[in-house]
Every structure is written in structure tokens, then in C-alpha cells.
Design a protein around this motif. Structure first.
Motif, PDB file in Angstrom:
ATOM      1  N   VAL A 130       0.840  -1.205   0.000  1.00  0.00           N
ATOM      2  CA  VAL A 130       0.000   0.000   0.000  1.00  0.00           C
ATOM      3  C   VAL A 130       0.874   1.254   0.000  1.00  0.00           C
ATOM      4  N   PHE A 133       2.106   1.841  -3.686  1.00  0.00           N
ATOM      5  CA  PHE A 133       1.077   2.338  -4.598  1.00  0.00           C
ATOM      6  C   PHE A 133       0.591   3.727  -4.194  1.00  0.00           C
ATOM      7  N   SER A 134       0.496   3.974  -2.902  1.00  0.00           N
ATOM      8  CA  SER A 134       0.100   5.307  -2.438  1.00  0.00           C
ATOM      9  C   SER A 134       1.127   6.348  -2.880  1.00  0.00           C
ATOM     10  N   ARG A 278      -5.161  11.147  -0.280  1.00  0.00           N
ATOM     11  CA  ARG A 278      -4.884  10.033  -1.204  1.00  0.00           C
ATOM     12  C   ARG A 278      -4.409   8.802  -0.438  1.00  0.00           C
ATOM     13  N   PHE A 282      -6.059   4.855  -0.279  1.00  0.00           N
ATOM     14  CA  PHE A 282      -5.319   3.618  -0.509  1.00  0.00           C
ATOM     15  C   PHE A 282      -5.373   2.682   0.692  1.00  0.00           C
ATOM     16  N   THR A 283      -5.251   3.215   1.906  1.00  0.00           N
ATOM     17  CA  THR A 283      -5.275   2.328   3.066  1.00  0.00           C
ATOM     18  C   THR A 283      -6.651   1.713   3.259  1.00  0.00           C
ATOM     19  N   THR A 286      -6.800  -1.162   0.089  1.00  0.00           N
ATOM     20  CA  THR A 286      -5.874  -2.295   0.024  1.00  0.00           C
ATOM     21  C   THR A 286      -5.993  -3.148   1.286  1.00  0.00           C
ATOM     22  N   MET A 321      -4.955  -1.865  -8.245  1.00  0.00           N
ATOM     23  CA  MET A 321      -4.035  -0.793  -7.890  1.00  0.00           C
ATOM     24  C   MET A 321      -3.466  -0.105  -9.135  1.00  0.00           C
ATOM     25  N   TYR A 324      -6.053   2.337  -9.655  1.00  0.00           N
ATOM     26  CA  TYR A 324      -6.063   3.330  -8.583  1.00  0.00           C
ATOM     27  C   TYR A 324      -4.956   4.374  -8.759  1.00  0.00           C
ATOM     28  N   VAL A 325      -3.774   3.915  -9.158  1.00  0.00           N
ATOM     29  CA  VAL A 325      -2.643   4.843  -9.298  1.00  0.00           C
ATOM     30  C   VAL A 325      -2.975   5.963 -10.287  1.00  0.00           C
ATOM     31  N   VAL A 328      -6.914   7.821  -8.564  1.00  0.00           N
ATOM     32  CA  VAL A 328      -6.950   8.610  -7.328  1.00  0.00           C
ATOM     33  C   VAL A 328      -6.440  10.036  -7.515  1.00  0.00           C
TER      34      VAL A 328
END
Length: 335
Positions: A130, A133-134, A278, A282-283, A286, A321, A324-325, A328
Motif C-alpha cells: 500500500v 502504490f500510495s 490520497r 489507498f489504506t 488495500t 491498484m 487506482y494509481v 486517485v
């Protein structure tokens, strides 16, 4: 040989450093490739599965040691002072997520092992990739990293309570607390203690700094090795159970879609800045499939499919993800 000459890396060291840097630049592709390689290996050589299951805990412990090593002990104290961010992380993971799972629970397949696998993975927030990716999406990866040990502790305390709340007597009849305690010690207490000892060593000795630097550089290869080990060990279990595992995939996709909106709302509720907001998205989205997998593997043989259900979430999530990348930063553009 002069001191200056000793500091100049040789060709082999330069090649290794270049390989590590290349893997870090292309982390998403490395992880997707690792999952694909694990799937092919598990299908082509199913006999590897039982052997590699014994390697899951060691590679996970090594991965979490390296993860914790990135968090100076002082940062943990400072993270406790980041009140709004920590509150948002706790709310999204331990209030919003259980509500979302509860809404889906009645529609899950009736099989006890499948339901237990889904609950194990969806009720626990991710603590490893996470952060990667975050960071790729411009999230506050540093603050999220500092909160990682606290999120791990919170989920290990909350998970038994949540499982009993969802499953009641069905759970207490088949699950014993021993594996939970073992996972907590092996995957959290020991790696965290070793990371703090390494930090103390690095603060006093050049050899310690070299070890800490080398361990940090191993993060991406270790994650890739973990994904290959986990997927290879679980693919053989899909034989005869593919339909049951495939039945939960739509729920994992739905979870990712709902939590994108829910995480955004929680970040706004706590009036977080854009990078912190953001990170909260993500947290919340994931999940901790790699760390809870040993819990699923420790279940009785009658519930063995739960482990494959957990791993299926990893496959869906890594693909998610990638989306998401890109998504987000559009949901939370820079101000």
C-alpha cells in the motif's frame, strides 16, 4: 589501495545497483510479473505448492522487517501526534470497511470456508505494498508508513472480535486462537524488534548503516519473491475449487469500487490535505492478504479453500491498484 578507490563501486556493484533502481522504477510491472510467474509455476509444477507453503512465513517476516526498517522509531511517536490522519485511517479501516463488508456478507457464497476467507482478507488493512502504490499516486507514503505498525497491532486486536461478530458460533467451533497469536509474534513483534535493533546499530556503526541500506534496497525483490511464493503455493489448490474461488471475485472488485468513494469521503470529513487524503483512499482499499494468509493456512483441512480465497483477493487487488494509481490523482487533484 586508497580510501577513495575503496569507495568507488566495481562493475558488479554498479550493475546490481542499476538492477535494483530499475525494479524500483517499474514496481507495478515487477509485481504483476511476479504474480504471473507464480501462477504459471503453480500450474506447471503443482508439487511445488506444499513445499513453498513452508516458505511463506519466513519471506513475509523478512518483508515486514524491511518495511519496519523504513520507519525510524521516533517516527512512531510522531505518528501518534498526527491525530487527524491516524483518526481517519482508523475510521476508514475499522468503521467504514466493516460496514461495507457487512452489506456484502449476506450475498457471499454460503460455503463457510469461502466466507471466512473473504472476512479474513477484507477486514484487515494492508501494511506493505500500500505504501508503494500510495506513493506512486502522490499520496503521503511517509505518514502511512509511520502508521503501519499501529495499523498492524489494531487489526490483530480487532480481527478476532470482528470475525466473531460476523460468524458467531460457526467460527468458535472451528477456529482456535493459537495461529493468531503465532502470526502476531512471528510477523509483527519479531520483525519490528529486529528493525529497531538494526536502526540502533546503524546509528552507531558503519556496518549497521550498510546492513540497513542493503535491506532497504531489497524491498522490491522481497515483495516479488513473496508474491511468487504465495501464488505458486496456492494455485494447485484451485483444482476442483475454481468455481468457488471465482465466485468471490466480483465482491473484491465491488469492494475496490466502493472504497474509492468511501476513502475520499473520509479524507474530506477529516479535512486532510491532498497527499494525506490520497493515502487514506489507498489504506481503505488495500487489504492485508499476505499477512493473514498464514492464518488461513492454519485452519483445519475442511476449510483449506479459505487460503485460495485470500490469494484471489491479492490478484484482483494488484490489478485494481494499477487503476487506482491513475484514478486517485484525478479524484483528488492538487489544490
Amino acid at each position: 589501495m586508497t580510501q577513495q578507490a575503496q569507495q568507488v563501486p566495481g562493475p558488479a556493484a554498479g550493475t546490481l545497483a542499476g538492477m535494483v533502481a530499475g525494479m524500483e522504477r517499474h514496481q507495478v510491472a515487477v509485481y504483476v510479473g511476479a504474480i504471473a510467474a507464480g501462477a504459471v509455476a503453480g500450474w506447471a509444477a503443482p508439487g511445488l505448492g506444499p513445499v513453498l507453503e513452508h516458505a511463506i512465513n519466513p519471506v513475509l517476516a523478512a518483508l515486514l522487517y524491511v518495511t519496519f526498517l523504513q520507519v525510524p522509531a521516533a517516527d512512531l511517536v510522531r505518528s501518534l501526534r498526527a491525530g487527524r490522519f491516524l483518526a481517519a485511517a482508523l475510521v476508514v479501516n475499522f468503521a467504514v470497511v466493516p460496514l461495507v463488508v457487512a452489506a456484502m456478507f449476506a450475498f457471499l457464497p454460503a460455503d463457510l470456508a469461502v466466507r471466512l476467507g473473504v472476512l479474513l482478507v477484507l477486514l484487515t488493512p494492508c501494511v506493505d505494498y500500500v505504501i508503494v502504490f500510495s506513493g506512486l499516486a502522490g499520496g503521503d507514503a511517509r505518514r502511512l508508513l509511520a502508521a503501519t505498525p499501529l495499523l498492524l497491532l489494531a487489526q490483530m486486536l480487532a480481527l478476532p472480535v470482528l470475525l466473531v461478530a460476523f460468524m458467531g458460533e460457526q467460527l468458535t467451533a472451528v477456529v482456535e486462537p493459537g495461529p493468531f497469536l503465532e502470526a502476531f509474534v512471528v510477523l509483527i513483534v519479531i520483525p519490528l524488534a529486529l528493525a529497531w535493533l538494526t536502526q540502533a546499530w546503524a546509528a552507531r556503526r558503519p556496518a549497521g548503516r550498510a546492513v540497513a541500506h542493503g535491506a532497504g534496497a531489497a524491498m522490491v525483490p522481497l515483495m516479488a519473491a513473496t508474491l511468487i511464493t504465495v501464488v505458486t503455493s496456492q494455485v494447485p489448490k484451485l483444482d476442483g475449487n475454481l468455481a468457488a474461488v471465482a465466485g468471490v471475485v466480483p465482491f473484491y472488485v465491488l469492494f475496490l469500487a466502493v472504497m474509492a468513494v468511501a476513502g475520499l469521503a473520509v479524507g474530506r470529513l477529516f479535512r486532510l490535505d491532498v497527499p494525506a487524503g490520497r493515502a487514506i483512499v489507498f489504506t481503505g482499499a488495500t487489504r492485508n492478504s499476505l499477512v493473514v494468509l498464514p492464518l488461513a493456512l492454519a485452519l483445519p483441512d475442511a476449510l483449506a479453500i479459505a487460503a485460495a480465497v485470500v490469494v484471489a483477493q491479492t490478484l484482483v487487488e494488484v490489478m485494481g491498484m494499477v487503476v487506482y494509481v491513475r484514478l486517485v490523482p484525478r479524484l483528488l487533484p492538487p489544490r
